[in-house]
Design a protein around this motif. Structure first.
Motif, mmCIF file in Angstrom:
data_model
loop_
_atom_site.group_PDB
_atom_site.id
_atom_site.type_symbol
_atom_site.label_atom_id
_atom_site.label_comp_id
_atom_site.label_asym_id
_atom_site.label_seq_id
_atom_site.Cartn_x
_atom_site.Cartn_y
_atom_site.Cartn_z
ATOM 1 N N GLU A 56 3.319 -1.119 7.282
ATOM 2 C CA GLU A 56 3.776 -0.143 6.291
ATOM 3 C C GLU A 56 2.988 1.164 6.342
ATOM 4 N N ILE A 57 1.724 1.108 6.732
ATOM 5 C CA ILE A 57 0.868 2.282 6.537
ATOM 6 C C ILE A 57 0.464 2.982 7.815
ATOM 7 N N VAL A 58 0.345 2.275 8.948
ATOM 8 C CA VAL A 58 -0.084 2.925 10.190
ATOM 9 C C VAL A 58 0.906 4.031 10.546
ATOM 10 N N GLY A 59 0.377 5.194 10.871
ATOM 11 C CA GLY A 59 1.211 6.360 11.170
ATOM 12 C C GLY A 59 1.354 7.301 9.991
ATOM 13 N N SER A 60 0.962 6.839 8.762
ATOM 14 C CA SER A 60 1.015 7.707 7.578
ATOM 15 C C SER A 60 -0.265 8.526 7.476
ATOM 16 N N HIS A 61 -0.172 9.645 6.806
ATOM 17 C CA HIS A 61 -1.361 10.467 6.580
ATOM 18 C C HIS A 61 -2.188 9.854 5.452
ATOM 19 N N PHE A 62 -3.519 9.886 5.597
ATOM 20 C CA PHE A 62 -4.364 9.189 4.622
ATOM 21 C C PHE A 62 -4.340 9.843 3.245
ATOM 22 N N SER A 63 -3.750 11.035 3.116
ATOM 23 C CA SER A 63 -3.639 11.676 1.800
ATOM 24 C C SER A 63 -2.762 10.880 0.854
ATOM 25 N N VAL A 64 -2.032 9.895 1.362
ATOM 26 C CA VAL A 64 -1.200 9.063 0.501
ATOM 27 C C VAL A 64 -2.043 8.284 -0.503
ATOM 28 N N PHE A 65 -3.344 8.132 -0.224
ATOM 29 C CA PHE A 65 -4.221 7.378 -1.116
ATOM 30 C C PHE A 65 -4.805 8.239 -2.233
ATOM 31 N N TYR A 66 -4.525 9.553 -2.226
ATOM 32 C CA TYR A 66 -5.170 10.464 -3.175
ATOM 33 C C TYR A 66 -4.208 10.823 -4.312
ATOM 34 N N PRO A 67 -4.733 10.962 -5.540
ATOM 35 C CA PRO A 67 -3.881 11.396 -6.661
ATOM 36 C C PRO A 67 -3.302 12.785 -6.401
ATOM 37 N N ALA A 68 -2.224 13.086 -7.107
ATOM 38 C CA ALA A 68 -1.510 14.348 -6.893
ATOM 39 C C ALA A 68 -2.418 15.555 -7.093
ATOM 40 N N GLU A 69 -3.315 15.493 -8.107
ATOM 41 C CA GLU A 69 -4.162 16.648 -8.369
ATOM 42 C C GLU A 69 -5.146 16.901 -7.221
#
Length: 391
Positions: A56-69
């Motif tokens: 599900e996650i490999v290839g995604s940018h790691f910013s997906v783990f950060y809150p919107a702000e």
């Protein structure tokens, strides 16, 4: 020869063994990013902590783990830039799981370079510290609640003391005044009795002092003692008026006065009279009748515009060190917490402190068997601009 740890590969071990170790760790999210921040590896710890499977996650940018702000502020890219610049970056903050819930994370990003120094990507290790943070927050909340309870208990104690003082002092004052009035009415022809009754009515001054002290105490507890500073306030004049009053009341006492520097400043003269009255009255009360009490003030440094320092000294018995630190608290009067026959409510030094604070100044006390006790007040040449007028 020491044996190698079974989970730590030797230098000649198969690299797959080390990859197996990293992939199997469950307590830490350990994964790699390419130079632009896209995820290229994933371990069991990352799946457990963040909720994503590897597919599900490999290839995604790691910013997906950060809150919107944080994303809006560009934090993910900034962290990579710092890791590339410094070789390593560490941070604690909120991160997101797959289901959108937040957890408190410790994050370490390490720049990975080949032997030629070319950036090949980043290693990222994340720990879930939510339980630790919650424990710390709970501890802080409990400490704040304990402090609030302590303050409430202290306030309640002050209120009980205040009511006891009111019940004793004001009732007695009123009784004396009423009795004096009756004596005047019933025996007006008796000159001696009438003169005595007239003298007794002066007890009203003591009542006035008590009421003023209570009003000042109430102001101080809410929003500070009100002052009305004015340009050209004369501290020497303040001291002269108070000294004249006390020398009239205590003609047998030796009161020395010394002044040095310019006495003018921007202060509330009426309030400063209270300060000198309370300090001098305290010095006379707690020193032997045949001893000397001294009042001295001087300018610090600049004798025209420097801070004004007032000291009131007595030769009475020393105050125990454990009490000196509490002398300016309400309802403290030497070693006593309650009232006395001279009208003391234990509020005098507290009101001194609050008046001086309202002027932007400081109070202190020193006491020992060899030198006696000295109370010191330091006043800036001008009181704060935000001083609140009396009501």
């Amino acid at each position: 020869m020491p044996l190698a740890h079974p989970l730590i590969p030797a230098a000649h071990a198969d690299p797959d063994q080390f990859r197996l170790l990293v992939a199997s760790v469950r307590d830490y999210a350990i994964f790699m990013l390419d130079p632009k921040g896209y995820i290229v590896t994933w371990n069991l710890g990352a799946e457990r902590i963040k909720g994503y499977t590897e597919s599900e996650i490999v290839g995604s940018h790691f910013s997906v783990f950060y809150p919107a702000e944080d994303n809006a502020a560009g934090k993910p890219d900034w962290e990579l830039a710092e890791a590339e610049r410094l070789g390593r970056f560490e941070d604690e903050g909120w991160r997101l799981r797959k289901d959108g819930s937040r957890f408190w994370a410790n994050v370490i990003i390490t720049a990975l370079r080949d032997p030629g120094g070319v950036l090949r990507g980043f290693g990222k290790v994340t720990r879930d510290l939510t339980a630790r943070r919650e424990a710390e927050e709970t501890a802080r909340r409990l400490a704040a609640e304990q402090a609030a309870r302590s303050m409430a208990e202290k306030t309640e104690r002050y209120q009980r003391d205040l009511l006891a003082i009111l019940g004793h002092d004001l009732r007695n004052c009123l009784s004396v005044i009423v009795t004096a009035g009756e004596m005047n009415r019933l025996q007006a022809e008796n000159e001696k009795i009438r003169r005595r009754a007239t003298q007794v009515v002066s007890t009203a001054k003591r009542m006035r002092h008590i009421i003023h002290s209570i009003i000042d105490y109430t102001y101080a507890q809410r929003e500070g003692v009100p002052i009305v500073p004015r340009e050209g306030a004369d501290f020497h004049g303040v001291c002269e008026r108070v000294l004249q009053e006390f020398r009239t009341l205590h003609p047998q006492r030796l009161i020395l006065y010394e002044a040095e520097g310019n006495p003018l400043g921007t202060w509330d003269e009426g309030r400063l009279e209270q300060v000198v009255q309370n300090l001098l009255g305290n010095a006379l009360k707690y020193s032997p009748p045949d001893s000397t009490v001294s009042v001295r003030w001087a300018r610090e440094g600049d004798h025209v515009n420097g801070a004004l320092v007032l000291s009131v000294h007595n030769e009475g018995p020393p105050i125990p060190p454990e009490l000196v630190a509490h002398m300016f608290e309400p309802f403290r009067s030497g070693e006593r917490l309650a009232t006395s026959d001279d009208g003391s409510m234990g509020l005098g030094l507290f009101i001194v402190r609050e008046i001086v604070r309202a002027h932007g100044g400081e109070t202190s006390a020193q006491s020992d068997a060899e030198h006696g006790t000295t109370f010191t007040v330091t006043l800036p040449p001008r009181s704060p601009a935000g001083a609140r007028p009396s009501q």
